[in-house]
Design a protein around this motif. Structure first.
Motif, PDB file in Angstrom:
ATOM      1  N   ALA A   9       0.836  -1.207   0.000  1.00 12.65           N
ATOM      2  CA  ALA A   9       0.000   0.000   0.000  1.00 12.65           C
ATOM      3  C   ALA A   9       0.868   1.253   0.000  1.00 12.65           C
ATOM      4  N   THR A  10       1.957   1.210   0.760  1.00 11.41           N
ATOM      5  CA  THR A  10       2.874   2.361   0.813  1.00 11.41           C
ATOM      6  C   THR A  10       3.521   2.590  -0.554  1.00 11.41           C
ATOM      7  N   LEU A  11       3.934   1.491  -1.187  1.00 12.38           N
ATOM      8  CA  LEU A  11       4.571   1.614  -2.509  1.00 12.38           C
ATOM      9  C   LEU A  11       3.586   2.178  -3.533  1.00 12.38           C
ATOM     10  N   ARG A  12       2.328   1.778  -3.405  1.00 12.81           N
ATOM     11  CA  ARG A  12       1.328   2.321  -4.346  1.00 12.81           C
ATOM     12  C   ARG A  12       1.179   3.827  -4.167  1.00 12.81           C
ATOM     13  N   ARG A  13       1.209   4.277  -2.912  1.00 17.24           N
ATOM     14  CA  ARG A  13       1.090   5.726  -2.691  1.00 17.24           C
ATOM     15  C   ARG A  13       2.327   6.448  -3.226  1.00 17.24           C
ATOM     16  N   LEU A  14       3.515   5.854  -3.005  1.00 12.12           N
ATOM     17  CA  LEU A  14       4.738   6.484  -3.522  1.00 12.12           C
ATOM     18  C   LEU A  14       4.737   6.499  -5.051  1.00 12.12           C
ATOM     19  N   ALA A  15       4.141   5.462  -5.650  1.00 11.03           N
ATOM     20  CA  ALA A  15       4.056   5.417  -7.121  1.00 11.03           C
ATOM     21  C   ALA A  15       3.147   6.529  -7.631  1.00 11.03           C
ATOM     22  N   ARG A  16       2.055   6.792  -6.893  1.00 10.26           N
ATOM     23  CA  ARG A  16       1.136   7.861  -7.336  1.00 10.26           C
ATOM     24  C   ARG A  16       1.821   9.225  -7.270  1.00 10.26           C
ATOM     25  N   LEU A  17       2.871   9.333  -6.439  1.00  9.73           N
ATOM     26  CA  LEU A  17       3.573  10.612  -6.310  1.00  9.73           C
ATOM     27  C   LEU A  17       4.792  10.691  -7.238  1.00  9.73           C
ATOM     28  N   GLY A  18       5.050   9.621  -8.012  1.00 14.01           N
ATOM     29  CA  GLY A  18       6.150   9.652  -8.992  1.00 14.01           C
ATOM     30  C   GLY A  18       7.495   9.275  -8.405  1.00 14.01           C
ATOM     31  N   PHE A  19       7.534   8.685  -7.189  1.00  9.20           N
ATOM     32  CA  PHE A  19       8.823   8.280  -6.609  1.00  9.20           C
ATOM     33  C   PHE A  19       9.267   6.918  -7.143  1.00  9.20           C
ATOM     34  N   VAL A  20       8.315   6.050  -7.445  1.00  4.45           N
ATOM     35  CA  VAL A  20       8.644   4.715  -7.958  1.00  4.45           C
ATOM     36  C   VAL A  20       7.636   4.353  -9.034  1.00  4.45           C
ATOM     37  N   GLU A  21       7.918   3.239  -9.683  1.00  2.00           N
ATOM     38  CA  GLU A  21       6.952   2.693 -10.656  1.00  2.00           C
ATOM     39  C   GLU A  21       6.764   1.221 -10.302  1.00  2.00           C
ATOM     40  N   LEU A  22       5.524   0.817 -10.082  1.00  2.00           N
ATOM     41  CA  LEU A  22       5.276  -0.587  -9.750  1.00  2.00           C
ATOM     42  C   LEU A  22       5.215  -1.394 -11.038  1.00  2.00           C
ATOM     43  N   LEU A  23       6.185  -2.284 -11.220  1.00  2.73           N
ATOM     44  CA  LEU A  23       6.187  -3.126 -12.418  1.00  2.73           C
ATOM     45  C   LEU A  23       5.139  -4.229 -12.271  1.00  2.73           C
ATOM     46  N   ASP A  24       5.006  -4.734 -11.046  1.00  2.00           N
ATOM     47  CA  ASP A  24       3.916  -5.649 -10.697  1.00  2.00           C
ATOM     48  C   ASP A  24       3.798  -5.567  -9.177  1.00  2.00           C
ATOM     49  N   ASP A  25       3.092  -6.530  -8.569  1.00  3.75           N
ATOM     50  CA  ASP A  25       2.904  -6.432  -7.119  1.00  3.75           C
ATOM     51  C   ASP A  25       4.192  -6.680  -6.338  1.00  3.75           C
ATOM     52  N   ASP A  26       5.227  -7.185  -6.999  1.00  2.66           N
ATOM     53  CA  ASP A  26       6.456  -7.495  -6.268  1.00  2.66           C
ATOM     54  C   ASP A  26       7.632  -6.607  -6.669  1.00  2.66           C
ATOM     55  N   ARG A  27       7.708  -6.239  -7.950  1.00  4.92           N
ATOM     56  CA  ARG A  27       8.893  -5.534  -8.438  1.00  4.92           C
ATOM     57  C   ARG A  27       8.643  -4.037  -8.561  1.00  4.92           C
ATOM     58  N   VAL A  28       9.633  -3.275  -8.128  1.00  2.00           N
ATOM     59  CA  VAL A  28       9.493  -1.818  -8.103  1.00  2.00           C
ATOM     60  C   VAL A  28      10.662  -1.198  -8.850  1.00  2.00           C
TER      61      VAL A  28
END
Lengths: 235, 432
Positions: A158-177
């Motif tokens: 959930a944290t990674l999804r929020r960071l992705a929405r802010l442009g800090f990361v990109e979720l390649l899938d549920d495991d890889r960032v």
């Protein structure tokens, strides 16, 4: 505004920038806290070209359009006209850990990190209990460890999804960032040669960061009333 | 083969429990058998010679193995069971008890031993051969006069010769993919070992790989364009003669060429992205942090964060207050009943007139009625209308002992008098 920026700019005036088809979406995204880097080349180059006109435009709203040396744009509120978003402790810890990954050649080779790697690194840096406490503050110490681990993994996603929405990361899938350039904002206090406290003071004064109150440890003897936890962003 | 056939084939394999399990030592034993041929030795092995070769190989690759002879015997059994080693006997070709590698094992070993990298020279040579082969096919198609000509000189070369050459290119592509993976690993190793001092070597590696990819992509583009042009000529000939099987082979060859080109584009794009990432890393991380202090300071920052936490400040768009659409409140009438005076005495229902059913039935029987409907008609005629319906059952009950047939509801439905009632008919026994 740098001299280099003065030389650039493909727009005649602010009206031309606003009339561009990209502006409404980008304006909304920047106001929502998005960081725009070179991996979105059309957006990035639009901002490079329009920076000259957009900087004074956003200053009237009490915000700086920042073009970071690492190659990304974001909007930094300096007054009270724009609402301010403050990252949660979980987002801060995960963001700083990802910035650490971004400095490692192994990440460069793989092109991504996995959730397991992130959790392991967090444990190495802070210890298991602190990590669980940061990711899932409502987790009680006496809760079964395996359940706490599973909840921590969900909370991390959930944290990674929020960071992705802010442009800090990109979720390649549920495991890889995949890591984005904007993660280096988390490493800003560690840059330079000054000590950490001085660097934090400087960044607080510049409106880049804000200090948080240290929360007291939770009382483990409290009755566990919320066993059916609110995992609003589970997988 | 159709998709349906694929499923059946895969199901058969699964049902048969088809599997290949070859460990490193066994693979080395297979390679040792294969390499005997390379040094001029016979590749047919008598049992004793095979066991000795396996034992020596296992001793070499697993020095800690406790009983190499036993291990060798087991390896031979396992490889025989998987048909990687075959015993050549029983057909008089060679004497009994000799072993050789099966074609599958030869392929596996050759693939393991092959150093097939896609280089400018190998790609140029292979693709030139492809275009030459296709040109020969075009000449044959122009001259083909009979079905045998089309089959033997056009379709077969397309399906076998050209396809094999293209397979050779694809195999080497896998080699190049592996080479790129090794370059990435080497860049990581150089950075881990030397950091700032590794810059020169890394940039040279990146540039060399990029040059190779650019060159390969250019060659692929050039040769595939030529090959497609020749394929188009053959296609026109085949269409004119209605050679469906040749058209199918042409389409397959065209698809294979397109796949090669797509591979070239995708590898070029992937390497470009990696190239950019490495250069950014070198510029933003390595050059700006030559002593590699930033990682250490960031670790300290993270360790200290729980005691002196801070957060990043970001813009946040204000939440818009979205009003709900106006809705007229639904009027829900209360569930009530009018008040009543429960204390008032309840009026007793009027008593049913007393009717002597048995007497009426007897009278009807005495009057000559022989069926249930007739008796009922007589009885009902003598009572008020509102009492008739309930009375029919009592009439039936009175006659139940006298029914000769139809008792039990199996008889036909018959109107009672002029209606409106109906009963299932019973025939009654004659009275005493």
């Amino acid at each position: 505004m740098s001299d280099f920026d003065e030389l650039g700019g493909g727009f005649a005036d602010l009206a031309a920038v606003i009339a561009d088809g990209l502006f409404p979406r980008l304006d909304q995204a920047l106001r929502s806290g998005l960081h725009v880097d070179r991996r979105a080349p059309a957006d990035y180059h639009f901002l490079v070209d329009a920076q000259k006109w957009l900087e004074p435009h956003y200053q009237r709203y009490g915000a700086d359009l920042v073009h970071a040396p690492d190659g990304f744009f974001y909007l930094r509120p300096v007054g009270d006209r724009l609402p301010v978003r403050r990252l949660t402790p979980a987002e801060m810890l995960v963001g700083q850990t990802l910035a650490l990954f971004a400095l490692e050649p192994a990440t460069l080779e793989a092109g991504h990190v996995t959730r397991t790697q992130i959790l392991e690194r967090l444990r190495d840096l802070l210890g298991t209990d602190r990590v669980l406490q940061a990711l899932k503050p409502k987790t009680r110490a006496r809760r079964a460890r395996h359940r706490a681990e599973a909840e921590a993994r969900h909370a991390l996603l959930a944290t990674l999804r929020r960071l992705a929405r802010l442009g800090f990361v990109e979720l390649l899938d549920d495991d890889r960032v995949a890591l984005r350039d904007a993660l280096m904002r988390f490493a800003e206090p560690a840059r330079g040669t000054e000590d950490l406290a001085t660097a934090l003071g400087r960044l607080v004064a510049g409106g880049e960061i804000e200090r948080l109150e240290v929360e007291p440890d939770e009382d483990d003897d409290e009755p566990d009333e919320d066993d059916a936890d609110d995992d609003e962003e589970g997988p | 083969m159709r998709v349906h056939d694929h499923h059946r084939t895969i199901a058969r394999l699964a049902q048969r429990g088809a599997a290949l399990r070859v460990d490193t030592a066994e693979l080395c034993c297979l390679a040792a058998m294969h390499l005997q041929g390379a040094v001029g030795e016979s590749t047919l092995f008598e049992e004793e010679r095979l066991a000795a070769l396996f034992e020596a190989t296992i001793e070499a690759v697993e020095p800690a193995a406790e009983n190499p002879r036993k291990r060798a015997t087991h390896a031979i059994e396992r490889l025989r069971a998987q048909r990687l080693i075959v015993r050549l006997d029983g057909e008089g070709i060679v004497r009994a008890g000799e072993y050789a590698l099966s074609p599958l094992a030869v392929n596996i070993v050759e693939r393991q031993l092959a150093d097939e990298h896609l280089t400018r020279a190998s790609l140029d040579g292979l693709m030139t051969s492809v275009v030459s082969g296709l040109t020969a096919v075009r000449v044959a198609a122009e001259a083909a006069a009979s079905e045998d000509d089309w089959d033997g000189r056009v379709r077969v070369p397309l399906e076998v010769v050209v396809a094999e050459l293209l397979n050779g290119v694809e195999r080497r592509q896998l080699g190049l993919d592996e080479q790129q993976r090794q370059v990435r690993a080497e860049i990581t190793r150089l950075l881990e070992a030397d950091w700032l001092d590794a810059l020169g070597g890394i940039e040279a590696l990146l540039d060399a790989t990029a040059d190779t990819l650019v060159e390969l992509r250019r060659l692929l583009l050039q040769h595939t364009n030529q090959a497609h042009a020749v394929l188009d000529d053959v296609r026109i000939q085949a269409q004119g003669r209605g050679r469906i099987e040749v058209l199918v082979a042409l389409r397959r060859t065209g698809d294979q060429l397109d796949r090669l080109l797509a591979w070239g584009h995708s590898r070029h794009a992937a390497w470009s992205a990696y190239h950019g990432s490495v250069h950014r890393f070198l510029r933003d991380v390595v050059r700006l942090d030559p002593d590699r202090q930033l990682s250490g300071r960031l670790r300290e920052q993270i360790g200290a964060w729980p005691e002196s936490p801070f957060t990043l400040r970001l813009a946040q768009s204000p939440r818009l207050t979205v009003l709900r659409p106006p809705a007229r409140p639904v009027e829900r009438p209360a569930v009530v009943r009018p008040a009543q005076d429960w204390s008032a005495p309840v009026a007793a229902p009027p008593e049913a007139p007393a009717v002597d059913v048995a007497a009426l039935v007897e009278a009807a029987l005495a009057g000559g009625a022989t069926r249930l409907s007739e008796v009922a008609a007589v009885v009902l005629a003598r009572v008020p209308e509102d009492a008739r319906y309930g009375l029919i059952g009592r009439v039936a009950a009175a006659l139940a002992g006298r029914a000769r047939d139809g008792h039990g509801g199996a008889g036909p439905w018959v109107a009672v008098g002029e209606g409106p009632y109906e009963v299932t008919e019973w025939t009654l026994e004659a009275g005493e």
